[in-house]
Each structure stands twice: as structure tokens, then as C-alpha cells.
Design an enzyme around this catalytic site. Sequence first.
Site, PDB file in Angstrom:
ATOM      1  N   ASP A  31       0.625  20.740  40.959  1.00  0.00           N
ATOM      2  CA  ASP A  31       1.744  21.615  41.315  1.00  0.00           C
ATOM      3  C   ASP A  31       1.227  22.821  42.081  1.00  0.00           C
ATOM      4  O   ASP A  31       0.081  23.248  41.911  1.00  0.00           O
ATOM      5  CB  ASP A  31       2.549  22.024  40.083  1.00  0.00           C
TER       6      ASP A  31
ATOM      7  N   GLU B  82       0.981  23.902  35.895  1.00  0.00           N
ATOM      8  CA  GLU B  82      -0.001  24.977  35.738  1.00  0.00           C
ATOM      9  C   GLU B  82       0.496  26.265  36.366  1.00  0.00           C
ATOM     10  O   GLU B  82       0.283  27.349  35.820  1.00  0.00           O
ATOM     11  CB  GLU B  82      -1.333  24.565  36.372  1.00  0.00           C
TER      12      GLU B  82
END
EC number: 3.5.1.18
Length: 379
Positions: free
Chosen positions: A74, A136
Site C-alpha cells: 500500500d 501499513e
Amino acid sequence: MSFRDPVPLAQALIRCPSVTPEDAGALDVLAGALEELGFACHHIRSATGGPEIRNLYARLGTEAPNLCFAGHTDVVPPGKGWTVEPFAAGIDQGRLFGRGSADMKGAIACFVAAVARLLEDGAPKGSLSLLITGDEEGPAVDGTVKVLDWLAARGERIDCCIVGEPTNPRKLGDMMKIGRRGSLNCRLTVFGTQGHSAYPHLADNPIPRLLDILRRLTEAPLDEGTPHFQASTLALTTVDVGNPATNVIPAEARAGFNIRFNDLHSGASLERWIRDTVAQAGGEVEIKVEVSGESFLTPPGALSDALAEAAFEVTGLRPELSTSGGTSDARFIKNHCPVVEFGLVGQTMHKSDEHVSVADMEALTEIYRRVLVRLAAPS
């Protein structure tokens, strides 16, 4: 696609606009590459914190020790100010551009390439694994922690872990992280009694008490640091009374601050200190504390030694063993095994025109390969 070259895989990952919480196909691209290399891939989904998050755990081998690479696909939103398309993954003058190139799709591709090169000499000793999350950059409640829980439920363990965060400030080989400071956020609301500013004796002004509390909290250093940690810091982040009027004493005054703390403290010990300090000032005060991560340290040992030697052989630099910077998912992994962080240069991470050097990607691949040779070379 040749997996021994990290660039094509990095480009394929960058072209997936996986802005948290969207995956945009990034983990499917990665799983496809790993399956071709012989990894067994498991997709772990979780939605306790909101939208469903996809995570990937891939393992090659079944025996111990299990050397893991952890990271995330991500990315943060691209924002404005780009001179290139943020998800085009173009190369210009030896630099690979794109959101996530530095943080941290580039490092993921480098580790995969290092594994591909290692496998040319045979199966590794023990097992190799990758723990890759899609959560994250977001709340981090449905990512790495959920995969670690899933592994524990299966009876699987990780014996050591490299996190591919962009740890190098200027040059590849500058720095590895062997720990991180903890982070605590606090919100204070001091209550008083509203009144006319011409009649202060008829009101209870919360502002002087708030200022007194902040003075008490900031008047002395929290500590002087340790051999591996800098001194803990308290930074005021907001002071607000929400009062546009010039002739009204407000009923409330609020402040917020962030503490980055070393291993001389814990979130609980700092909360006790905050509450004790606030109590000394008296009055009615609401205190809200949130600890997003405790401090941790992986003492120098076999893993950091292998990484430092490999980095020196490839770059001529011996990485500084650092605990600086913000938090990362290493804060979750440290409860399970020794963990160090080492990746590409982070100068442009989260910025417009984020990019990495293609030469650095080749060098990082070789560093990772040499670490694998030291710790997981084929028998």
C-alpha cells in the site's frame, strides 16, 4: 518477466495504484511472481478496522529457520506537484519514478530478485518467506498484526526478519534500523467557567492552568538518551481554545502533544507521569492518551552483522545502526523474532516525483542476496 532483475517487477507493482486501503491488484502481481519461484502463497483478509484489507504470506520450504522479508504494497496518495505520471513507473536518467518506488515496492522487488538469484544455486537452507501487507500506511490494524496472528494459529514461526523500509537517508548503505522509538499522543482538555473578560473574577479561566500544565510537562528533558537511542522528545502539536471573541473568557482550553520515547520508558509509565504532572496543577482536566507503538531494540547480532557486512561489500559503506525516525511494522514483528530494517534511499518517499536509482536497486538486490547466502545458502 525475469525475476532476477528487480526493475520489471517493481514497475508492475508501481503500476497498481494501491493507495491504502485499495490493493489494485498489487498482491496478485507479487503472488504470481512468487508462485513461479516455488513459493506457497496465502492471502489473508481482514476488515476489523473498516474496509477489507488484503495481505500476503508466501513461504518457500517447510523447515526452520524461517528467514522472513516483511513489507507493504500500500502507498500514500500521490498528491500534487508531479512532473510525471505517479503510477506509470517510467525510467528517466537511471531513475525509476512512481508512488511506492522508494516506500517500498522497489525493495520488495529487490528481495524477490535476490531470492531468484539464490535459487539458481539450489534450494535454500531452512525456509524463506515474505509477509506483505496492504495496511501499513493506514491504521495498521488489519495488516501485519493479523498475519502474525494467523501464523501463530497455524503454529508457524518466523526466526528472523528484514523489513524493507527505505532506511538510507542519502546513500545506499548509510543506515539500518535496529529499533524504533515508541510514540504516544496525548490530548488535554482543561475545563473552566466561561465569563466576560471585563469581570475575570466571575469566571474560571482555563488558559493559565493549561499553560501551567504545559510548562510542567516541558520544563525538563524526559531523559538524556541511551547508547542506541537519542533522548526522548515531547513536541506540542496543538493549543486551542476555539474562541473567536475578544471579550469572552472560554470555558475550555485544549492542547495536544506527541512523545517519541526510547527504551527507558513505556507507554504506561509515560501515561502515569502525564497524569501525575497534570494533577499537580489542579482543576478539572480530561486526559486522553493513545500509544501507537512501544519502543524496541534488536541488539546487534547475527542478522545485523550479516546485513552490515553485505552492505559494506557492495557499497563500501558500513551502515549506522540507528533507532531514529518514526514507527514501522517492525514494532509488531519485534514480539516474534529479531528484526532489522534496510531498504532503498528514502529522500523522496511520500513526496511528488518519488523515485529510486536503478543502480541502487541492483545494489540492494546484491546486498539481500549476500545476506541470504550468509544465512540461508543452499546446502
